[in-house]
Design an enzyme around this catalytic site. Structure first.
Site, short mmCIF file in Angstrom:
data_model
loop_
_atom_site.label_atom_id
_atom_site.label_comp_id
_atom_site.label_asym_id
_atom_site.label_seq_id
_atom_site.Cartn_x
_atom_site.Cartn_y
_atom_site.Cartn_z
CE1 TYR A 105 -68.46 15.35 21.59
CE2 TYR A 105 -67.82 15.18 19.28
CZ TYR A 105 -68.29 14.60 20.44
OH TYR A 105 -68.57 13.26 20.44
CB CYS A 142 -77.29 -12.63 -23.33
SG CYS A 142 -78.24 -11.11 -23.55
CB CYS A 164 -79.99 -12.52 -27.34
SG CYS A 164 -78.25 -12.55 -26.87
CB CYS A 168 -78.00 -8.93 -28.07
SG CYS A 168 -78.69 -8.70 -26.42
CD GLU A 210 -70.51 21.57 19.69
OE1 GLU A 210 -70.42 20.33 19.68
OE2 GLU A 210 -70.12 22.27 20.63
CE LYS A 261 -75.87 12.54 17.18
NZ LYS A 261 -75.10 11.36 16.80
CG ASP A 290 -72.17 8.89 11.10
OD1 ASP A 290 -72.25 8.33 12.22
OD2 ASP A 290 -72.76 8.49 10.09
CB CYS A 316 -74.53 -9.98 -24.49
SG CYS A 316 -75.37 -10.64 -25.95
CE LYS A 337 -79.78 10.15 14.65
NZ LYS A 337 -78.67 9.24 14.89
S1 IVH Z 1 -71.83 16.11 22.79
C1 IVH Z 1 -73.31 14.96 26.87
N1 IVH Z 1 -71.27 16.97 20.38
O1 IVH Z 1 -73.21 11.86 19.40
C2 IVH Z 1 -73.08 15.32 25.45
N2 IVH Z 1 -71.72 14.66 20.68
O2 IVH Z 1 -75.66 10.65 20.63
C3 IVH Z 1 -72.11 14.46 24.82
N3 IVH Z 1 -71.53 13.34 18.63
O3 IVH Z 1 -71.74 9.77 21.76
C4 IVH Z 1 -72.05 14.52 23.39
N4 IVH Z 1 -70.97 15.01 17.30
O4 IVH Z 1 -70.40 10.31 19.66
C5 IVH Z 1 -71.59 15.91 21.14
N5 IVH Z 1 -70.72 17.87 18.29
C6 IVH Z 1 -71.04 16.82 19.06
C7 IVH Z 1 -71.14 15.51 18.52
C8 IVH Z 1 -71.50 14.45 19.38
C9 IVH Z 1 -71.18 13.71 17.37
C10 IVH Z 1 -71.87 11.96 19.03
C11 IVH Z 1 -71.07 11.43 20.17
C12 IVH Z 1 -72.08 10.98 21.19
C13 IVH Z 1 -73.32 10.87 20.38
C14 IVH Z 1 -74.52 11.14 21.24
#
Ligand code: IVH
Length: 691
Positions: free
Chosen positions: A226, A409, A412, A432, A112, A114, A116, A427, A315
């Site tokens: 998720y 400036c 100059c 210049c 999945e 991640k 932000d 300027c 990451k």
């Molecule tokens: S699963 C026990 N799935 O990452 C597993 N977390 O470092 C629980 N996060 O606090 C997390 N995308 O805020 C999961 N597709 C994803 C995610 C995800 C972002 C974040 C979430 C969590 C942090 C963990």
């Protein structure tokens, strides 16, 4: 509406207004006691008439515990964090550990994105949202229910799926702000002179902490689900894929980029692909979360004190880092614009080492309040130029002074001026040296005369030696002069002289661009050339004639005309002519004029848009056929469009627009007829439509 309801509405509006003045703008209009009176009256009415009370009423957002902090929520199932893999090797090491834990079997993986944002647990009882809590320390989070109710992606009531709903279900996921909303809000804040949001993640977090749900609603947050937390009753699941399907079925957005894989090699490829394309999504991600799909295998693997063994976060390298802001300096460009920039302690971010970053203008520096000596956040995302996001205030040295824009400036010494109402400081000195150097470098740049070997450093050598004062001087440079310069050899000197010589033959649009007239870029230069063919014809044209050219318009026409009317610029043009630079083809101009005279101007003052293919012509030829007859042929349909020519592969949006505007639609097969007698063709078509 009853009187009571009306009074409640009135009070809510007033309280919301004063709440914002007090808490967000620090500019209360009312004495505190008067404000408290309004809140008390509202609360009393809501208590007496509960049918009008709403959980997200402004009355709940003020005073008491909720206004100072959010109440604590103990998670029924802890919200764990994830272990990280920073490299491909670390990802594979995790897969090895998993395989060992499963007696050598390689599991099926779910990968999945991640997201932000901010982790959120949403609790539903009897299908109704009863509580939304942040992760907090994993065991105890904060109750942000009222704010989360304003997020459109979060259902207040669940959809009942085929297998029925559990009595209790906690859906977990990420609250985030899309990049489009982030950009739009920041544009609004910049226009209002307010401090910008730092990044979408902070923006999402800050938005959820608003004490007024109405303020959260304005931030237009989104949600991806998720994971499940506590579940009481309902269907039993074998795999994570099944739970995701269920989460989708009860009404949540589940991210479409989720993939399942049978080997860690495929997972690693997916991670690499996502890293490469991380900015192609409408929201920010900082990695890929890889999870074991089979829930029985998850149980077998278990958890450590802080994270499950069955998942890992791969990451991406960070795009934001902190570093020391050593100094703020100002550079002066070819138009005299003075741009502040940050001189940084070099930092590796977004894939390269950054030691400088633009700060755009005076207001941006003031808004971000970055000061020399500050530790600042530097951001470099993808191909975007690095920027300073803002200071880390907690790390500010006591003696850090606000930065003051210089009054002179740096190149100059003449005064810098900032015209009233403008963002840029300039300027305005004619002599210049910084402006002169930048003008010459711009002349030689890729989009202009494209002289290889004439970069900024070479330009500086030439101007410092007094050999070049403006671009026209380049054309009398000799190899003998160049070899005299510091670290310039025979070969590079003769190469440069040859390159400069070749540049004389550049087509007219490049010359026009290279002149560096404000607003006159490559597209407008091309348009002017197509219409006038020679620089002399452009010089002879009035501002109105220039403005009439498709793609030019009033602003460019005026600045071009003013530039050409300055004696100094005319003298400069004559020196360029003497140097033998191509000023365009007079024969082409005459031929075009003759051709035009021979063609009846049937489309004079009319706009004909073409979509799809006209048999036997390419798009340019079709448009030229229209302009040759005195018409215009822009790329989009408007109320002024005389006719829309529709061929194979036509764009649906143009058709719809034309239909709703009542614009005559002419089949491409009748293009020749339309050119010859547009009124007859259109009359026939609209007549036929009526019948
Ligand atoms: S699963 C026990 N799935 O990452 C597993 N977390 O470092 C629980 N996060 O606090 C997390 N995308 O805020 C999961 N597709 C994803 C995610 C995800 C972002 C974040 C979430 C969590 C942090 C963990």
């Amino acid at each position: 509406m009853s009187d009571v309801e009306q009074r409640i509405e009135e009070l809510r509006a007033q309280v919301a207004h004063h709440f914002r003045l007090y808490h967000e703008q620090d500019a209360p209009e009312l004495p505190d006691a008067d404000y408290d009176q309004l809140v008390r009256e509202l609360r009393a009415l809501e208590a007496e008439y509960p049918e009008y009370a709403t959980p997200d009423s402004i009355s709940q957002a003020v005073g008491g515990a909720v206004s100072t902090a959010f109440s604590p929520v103990t998670h029924a199932v802890p919200m764990m964090s994830l272990d990280n893999a920073m490299t491909d090797d670390e990802l594979r090491a995790w897969a090895d550990r998993v395989a060992r834990g499963l007696d050598g079997a390689e599991p099926r993986y779910v990968a999945e994105l991640k997201f932000d944002g901010l982790a959120m647990s949403l609790r539903y009882e009897g299908g109704e949202l009863v509580q939304a809590a942040t992760r907090g320390d994993g065991k105890v989070g904060e109750d942000v229910t009222a704010n989360v109710r304003t997020i459109g992606d979060v259902p207040h009531t669940l959809t009942v799926p085929d297998g029925g709903l559990p009595e209790v279900v906690e859906v977990r996921g990420e609250v985030y702000m899309s990049t489009a909303v982030f950009t739009e809000l920041n544009e609004q804040y910049a226009a209002a002179g307010e401090r910008p949001l730092v990044n979408p993640r902070n923006a999402a977090a800050g938005s959820l902490r608003q004490k007024d749900p109405a303020a959260t609603a304005k931030r237009r947050l989104s949600f991806w689900a998720y994971q499940l937390g506590e579940v009481v009753g309902g269907p039993a699941f074998q795999s994570h894929s099944e739970t995701l399907e269920f989460i989708g079925a009860i009404g949540f957005p589940v991210n479409p980029e989720i993939r399942t894989f049978d080997t860690i090699d495929e997972v690693a490829d997916y991670c690499a692909y996502r890293e490469e394309h991380r900015h192609d999504l409408g929201y920010e991600i900082d990695g890929v979360v890889v999870k074991v799909d089979d829930l029985a295998q998850r149980d077998q693997l278990g958890v450590t004190s802080r994270a499950p063994r069955w998942a890992i976060a791969y990451k991406f390298p960070p795009e934001e880092r902190t570093t020391l802001l050593r100094d703020i300096q100002v550079s002066v460009g070819r138009t005299g614009r003075a741009t502040p920039f940050a001189v940084l302690e070099p930092v590796f971010v977004g894939g390269s080492t950054v030691s400088m970053a633009t700060l755009h203008n005076q207001d941006q520096v003031a808004l971000k309040d970055v000061r020399p000596g500050d530790t600042v956040i530097v951001r470099k995302a993808g191909d975007v130029i690095p920027e300073v996001v803002g200071p880390v205030l907690a790390m500010r040295p006591d003696d850090a002074e606000p930065w003051v824009f210089p009054t002179e400036c740096p190149a100059c010494g003449n005064p810098l001026v900032r015209p009233e109402g403008e963002a840029d400081t300039r300027c305005v000195a004619l002599d210049c040296p910084a402006q002169r150097d930048q003008k010459v470098a711009y002349w030689a740049s890729r989009g202009a005369m494209d002289i290889e070997g004439l970069g900024e450093q070479m330009v500086e050598k030439l101007t410092a030696a007094g050999l070049v004062h403006d671009p026209a001087d380049l054309y009398s440079l000799t190899v003998e002069q160049l070899v005299e310069l510091d670290r310039v050899g025979e070969t590079s000197a003769s190469n440069l002289v040859a390159e400069i010589d070749t540049s004389k033959q550049q087509p007219l649009p490049r010359l026009l661009t290279a002149l560096g007239v404000r607003h006159l870029g490559p597209a407008a230069s091309q348009a002017l050339t197509a219409e006038f063919h020679t620089l002399d014809n452009i010089i002879a044209a009035s501002a109105d004639e220039l403005a009439a050219v498709d793609g030019v318009g009033g602003v460019i026409a005026t600045t071009v005309r003013e530039w050409l009317d300055l004696d100094a610029n005319r003298a400069y043009i004559e020196r360029l002519r003497d140097a033998g630079i191509n000023f365009g083809d007079p024969a082409a101009a005459e031929a075009a004029a003759a051709a035009r005279a021979a063609i009846p101007q049937t489309l004079e003052g009319r706009t004909v848009v073409v979509t799809g293919t006209v048999p036997g012509l390419n798009r340019e030829e079709a448009e030229e056929a229209i302009t040759m007859r005195g018409g215009k042929s822009p790329g989009s349909v408007s109320k002024k469009t005389f006719a829309l020519v529709v061929g194979e592969g036509a764009g649906a949006s143009k058709l719809t627009k034309a239909e709703s505007n009542g614009t005559p639609i002419v089949p491409a097969e009748r293009f020749d007829e339309l050119l010859a007698d547009p009124d007859a063709v259109v009359a026939e078509i609209t007549g036929a439509g009526d019948g």
